[in-house]
Structure formats: structure tokens, C-alpha cells
Design a protein around this motif. Structure first.
Motif, short mmCIF file in Angstrom:
data_model
loop_
_atom_site.label_atom_id
_atom_site.label_comp_id
_atom_site.label_asym_id
_atom_site.label_seq_id
_atom_site.Cartn_x
_atom_site.Cartn_y
_atom_site.Cartn_z
N UNK A 67 0.83 -1.21 0.00
CA UNK A 67 0.00 0.00 0.00
C UNK A 67 0.86 1.25 0.00
N UNK A 68 1.95 1.27 0.80
CA UNK A 68 2.85 2.42 0.83
C UNK A 68 3.55 2.58 -0.53
N UNK A 69 3.97 1.46 -1.11
CA UNK A 69 4.62 1.51 -2.42
C UNK A 69 3.68 2.08 -3.48
N UNK A 70 2.42 1.69 -3.43
CA UNK A 70 1.44 2.20 -4.38
C UNK A 70 1.25 3.70 -4.21
N UNK A 71 1.24 4.19 -2.95
CA UNK A 71 1.09 5.62 -2.70
C UNK A 71 2.28 6.39 -3.26
N UNK A 72 3.52 5.86 -3.07
CA UNK A 72 4.71 6.53 -3.59
C UNK A 72 4.70 6.56 -5.13
N UNK A 73 4.34 5.44 -5.73
CA UNK A 73 4.29 5.38 -7.19
C UNK A 73 3.23 6.32 -7.74
N UNK A 74 2.08 6.40 -7.06
CA UNK A 74 1.02 7.30 -7.54
C UNK A 74 1.45 8.75 -7.45
N UNK A 75 2.17 9.13 -6.39
CA UNK A 75 2.65 10.50 -6.24
C UNK A 75 3.68 10.83 -7.33
N UNK A 76 4.59 9.88 -7.56
CA UNK A 76 5.60 10.07 -8.61
C UNK A 76 4.95 10.19 -9.98
N UNK A 125 5.05 25.52 -5.06
CA UNK A 125 3.75 25.14 -4.49
C UNK A 125 3.42 23.67 -4.79
N UNK A 126 3.93 23.18 -5.90
CA UNK A 126 3.65 21.78 -6.25
C UNK A 126 4.31 20.80 -5.29
N UNK A 127 5.41 21.26 -4.66
CA UNK A 127 6.07 20.37 -3.69
C UNK A 127 5.13 20.10 -2.52
N UNK A 128 4.49 21.16 -2.01
CA UNK A 128 3.53 20.99 -0.90
C UNK A 128 2.35 20.11 -1.32
N UNK A 129 1.86 20.35 -2.56
CA UNK A 129 0.72 19.55 -3.04
C UNK A 129 1.08 18.08 -3.17
N UNK A 130 2.30 17.85 -3.70
CA UNK A 130 2.71 16.45 -3.86
C UNK A 130 2.91 15.78 -2.50
N UNK A 131 3.49 16.50 -1.54
CA UNK A 131 3.69 15.94 -0.20
C UNK A 131 2.34 15.63 0.46
N UNK A 132 1.42 16.62 0.32
CA UNK A 132 0.08 16.40 0.88
C UNK A 132 -0.61 15.21 0.21
N UNK A 133 -0.47 15.13 -1.09
CA UNK A 133 -1.05 14.01 -1.85
C UNK A 133 -0.46 12.68 -1.38
N UNK A 134 0.83 12.62 -1.19
CA UNK A 134 1.47 11.39 -0.75
C UNK A 134 1.03 10.97 0.64
N UNK A 185 -1.81 11.76 2.18
CA UNK A 185 -3.21 11.31 2.11
C UNK A 185 -3.28 9.90 1.51
N UNK A 186 -2.47 9.64 0.49
CA UNK A 186 -2.48 8.32 -0.14
C UNK A 186 -2.03 7.24 0.84
N UNK A 187 -0.97 7.54 1.61
CA UNK A 187 -0.48 6.55 2.58
C UNK A 187 -1.52 6.30 3.67
#
Length: 454
Positions: free
Chosen positions: A1-10, A29-38, A40-42
Motif C-alpha cells: 500500500x505504501x509503495x502504491x502511494x509513492x508510485x502514484x505521487x511520482x 507550491x507543487x512540492x507541498x501539493x505532492x507531499x500532501x497528496x502522498x 493522504x495516499x499513505x
């Protein structure tokens, strides 16, 4: 599940953030969005995993509960401790995937294996010592415990409100075998159900023993009543008749003296029949009745009994219907004469004087029957299932006929010993009772049946 979240963020960064199709992030700003996205995915993936695990756990618990419910239902129909122990051991083996034994105390208080799965189970001295400790101290002992850990099996006591009633032992061919806490709780649950079953079996046994004791007490009271009455009455009649003849014989007319002697003789015969019934009852209860069968002619046997029963039947009209072509039967003549005498005596007692008593035989396809029909009041509906019980006498109104209630019970016992049967019913027109003796095919002498049945 963690691997899937990392791959989805990438993948989101590669496909949708400027510059696309690169991993470079041009806008801070995209760095914050990507971190937040990751994050939430995890978190979402972990929550999904937990829900899945809880679903699987609930499903496993439901399966276990259903299995325990089925086990409890099987236990409800078990009436023997050995069967209960074997069923419990098999259930432990199926649920926990272990080798299981169930030990219960014998009459001397020593534990013995009453059930095992697989079938063959050999317990070492260390196992027996651990099992005895678990039974006496009501504590877990054996492998994986703090008490006698050198044993091959882990022993868990089976408790009821009255104390420990059994011990269950489990093992597996693994050097480091241990039962996890959920498995230990499951083993204890199975033991609790087994304990309820043991209590129920013992309670049922106690109830049966109490019922037998009550029946024996009732029979004893009935026996004492019958003996005291049926011995005292004929003895009093005999003593009175003989005393009168002895005291006034010379002064008494010959007719009166003969009548008194005849009365004494009849009472003596009545007393003899009563004593004979008691002896026959003793033989039936002791199981020592061994019929000596031989080929007999039924019509000749019936006529002989009717001649001997002439005195009790003298006040009735007797009709016989015995076809001459009846085959011979494998019977014990003495026992069958006793059966027929008791049935005729019963018919004479329960029918009014001058009424008809019929004795008729009939050949059927596979059997032969002999019926004794009377013209009395019949058998009350509530008495049909009881008239062959010991000491049971049919009451009509507020009166009970004289007798001990042994004749019909002995007749049924004798016929069963010879391989036949007796049933009773009322006549179709409601004017009397019918007692039917049925002789099975194996009791009929034929060309293919020239040897007496075993």
C-alpha cells in the motif's frame, strides 16, 4: 500500500506538474501539493488495509462461532462420556490443527484417555504427571507453561461449577510449538462446551438412576401389596374351609362338606398359580429363561390347555375355531401352555358369566395367529398401552379385578423369549377384547424349516 502511494505521487508529478514528463518540479507550491497528496495516499491505504484485516478477522471469528455452535449442537445429542470425549478431541484437532487428547478420571480417580485425535495416543510419564497436575490444581500445565514444561503436550483443565471434570491435551510436531493467546482462548471455549456436555450426560444418568429407583420402589410396593393380599385371601379361604370340615365334619351334610373341600381346592389352585407367576417373574428378571423348543401341534396343545382350564372357564361359553390343516410350530410346550392359560384366565376374570370366549387360529401368508376373543367390556383406551405392564390391573369404574397384574406381563415375556409376540385391541363392534398371539415365519415348521430356530 505504501509503495502504491509513492508510485502514484511520482506518476502525478511526472504526468501533471510543469514541466511534464520529467521529475523536476518547477513550482515550489507543487512540492507541498505532492507531499500532501502522498500523505493522504499513505493514510488512505493504511485505513483500507486495516478495514480489510478487520473484515478477515470478523469473518474468521464468525466461522469459528458457527463451528462452535455446530459442535454444541452435536454435544446436545451425546449420551455417553466416551463419545463426548472423542468428539471433543476431534473438534480441537479440526479447529487448531493439533493432535488432541481428552482425559477423564476413572472410578479410582486416576486420569485415563477417553478420546484422542488421531485415534492412537500414547502418553509418557511426564504427560500423565502434567495432566494429573492440571486436573488436581485446576491450572494449565505441560509444554509452554510454567509447570512441568518438559511434557510433550500442553494440558488445560475443563471446569464446571462443581470442579474440574476433564483435561484436554494438545501437541504438534514442532520443536517450538506454542499456542497463541487466541488459540488458547479457543481451546478453553471448546473445553467449556465439553464441560456443559459432561454435566448434561451425568445429570441424565442421575435422572435415569432416579427413575429406575422410583420404578423399583413402585414395583416393590406393588409386589408387597399383591403378595400380602393374594396370599392372605386364598390362605384364609383354605383355612376356613378345612377348619369347618375338621370341626363339624361329622355333623355336616355331605353336600356342604364337599362344597367346602371344593372351595379349599379351588383356593389352593389359585394360590399355586400365584406362586407359579412369581417364580416365572423371577426367571424373566434373572434372564435365565431358555425355551426348549420342539415341533408341536397347535390344535392339540390348545385343547390340552382348555381341558386343564375347565374349572376357571366353567361359567363361560367356549368356542374354538382351529383349522385341522394348521402347520406345526417351534414352541416350548410348557411355556406356551402357561401363556395360553394366563390369557384364558384373564378373559374369564374380565367377562360376565355366561358370555362367550372364542379361541381361533388363522394362517396368513407369512405368519400364523391365535386369537382369544371375549365379550366383556373391552379395554379402556387409556389402558391399551399398559395392560402388559407388571402389576397393572384394569379398573372398571371404582373396582379393580382380583389378581396381581402379573399374568399378561409373564405371557408377553414368554412369547418374546420364544420369538413370538402378543398384542391387545378391542373388537371392532366394541363388545369385548382381542388378544392376538403372532407366530413369525421362522416359528412355522415347513419343508424348508425342519430345524428349530436358534
Amino acid at each position: 500500500a505504501v509503495l502504491t502511494a509513492v508510485l502514484a505521487t511520482t506518476a502525478y508529478n511526472f504526468c501533471f506538474t510543469e514541466p511534464v514528463f520529467t521529475l523536476h518540479i518547477a513550482n515550489a507550491e507543487n512540492i507541498v501539493a505532492l507531499a500532501f497528496f502522498g500523505v493522504i495516499a499513505v493514510i488512505t491505504s493504511r485505513l483500507t488495509v486495516q478495514v480489510r484485516e478487520q473484515t478477515l478477522l470478523a469473518r474468521a471469528q464468525a466461522d469459528t462461532t458457527a463451528t462452535l455452535l455446530a459442535f454444541a449442537r452435536r454435544m446436545a445429542g451425546i449420551r455417553k462420556l466416551d463419545e463426548l470425549a472423542s468428539t471433543t478431541a476431534q473438534e480441537i484437532r479440526n479447529l487448531l490443527q493439533v493432535d488432541a487428547v481428552v482425559l477423564m478420571p476413572d472410578a479410582a480417580g486416576r486420569l485415563a484417555v477417553r478420546g484422542s485425535a488421531p485415534a492412537a495416543a500414547n502418553l509418557s510419564e511426564a504427560d500423565l504427571a502434567a495432566a494429573q497436575w492440571a486436573f488436581e490444581k485446576s491450572q494449565v500445565a505441560g509444554r509452554g507453561s510454567e509447570t512441568l514444561p518438559g511434557a510433550k503436550r500442553l494440558f488445560v483443565p475443563v471446569r464446571t461449577g462443581n470442579g474440574v471434570v476433564a483435561v484436554t491435551g494438545v501437541s504438534r510436531e514442532e520443536p517450538e510449538f506454542q499456542l497463541a493467546s487466541p488459540q488458547r482462548r479457543l481451546l478453553e471455549s471448546i473445553g467449556d462446551l465439553a464441560a456443559v456436555g459432561v454435566e448434561r450426560v451425568r445429570l441424565a444418568k442421575d435422572v435415569d438412576q432416579a427413575k429406575v429407583a422410583a420404578d423399583q420402589e413402585r414395583l416393590r410396593a406393588s409386589m408387597l401389596t399383591a403378595v400380602s393380599h393374594d396370599l392372605r385371601t386364598p390362605l384364609a379361604g383354605i383355612l376356613g374351609s378345612l377348619s369347618s370340615v375338621r370341626a363339624y365334619g361329622d355333623k355336616m351334610p355331605q353336600a356342604e362338606r364337599d362344597a367346602l373341600l371344593l372351595s379349599a381346592e379351588e383356593e389352593t389352585q389359585r394360590l399355586a398359580r400365584f406362586v407359579s407367576n412369581l417364580l416365572d417373574l423371577t426367571r424373566l428378571d434373572a434372564g435365565s429363561l431358555a425355551p426348549k423348543t420342539e415341533a408341536v401341534d397347535l390344535p392339540a396343545l390348545v385343547r390340552g390347555v382348555l381341558q386343564r382350564m375347565a374349572e376357571p372357564l366353567k361359567n363361560h361359553r367356549l368356542t374354538t375355531r382351529l383349522p385341522p390343516e394348521l402347520p406345526e410350530l417351534w414352541l416350548d410346550p410348557a411355556l406356551f401352555e402357561h401363556v395360553l392359560s394366563n390369557l384364558l384366565d384373564n378373559a374369564a376374570k374380565y367377562t360376565p358369566e355366561g358370555s362367550e370366549i372364542e379361541v381361533m387360529a388363522q394362517r396368513h401368508r407369512f405368519t400364523l395367529t391365535l386369537e382369544i376373543r371375549d365379550r366383556g367390556a373391552g379395554i379402556p383406551e387409556g389402558e391399551l398401552g399398559k395392560i402388559f405392564d407388571l402389576f397393572h390391573r384394569v379398573r372398571q369404574g371404582d373396582k379393580a379385578r382380583a389378581g396381581t397384574g402379573l399374568g399378561l406381563a409373564i405371557a408377553r415375556g414368554f412369547m418374546q423369549a420364544m420369538g413370538g409376540s402378543i398384542t391387545a385391541r378391542n373388537r371392532e363392534d366394541g363388545t369385548g377384547a382381542v388378544f392376538e398371539i403372532e407366530f413369525a415365519k421362522r416359528l412355522i415348521v415347513s419343508r424348508d424349516n425342519t430345524e428349530a430356530p436358534p
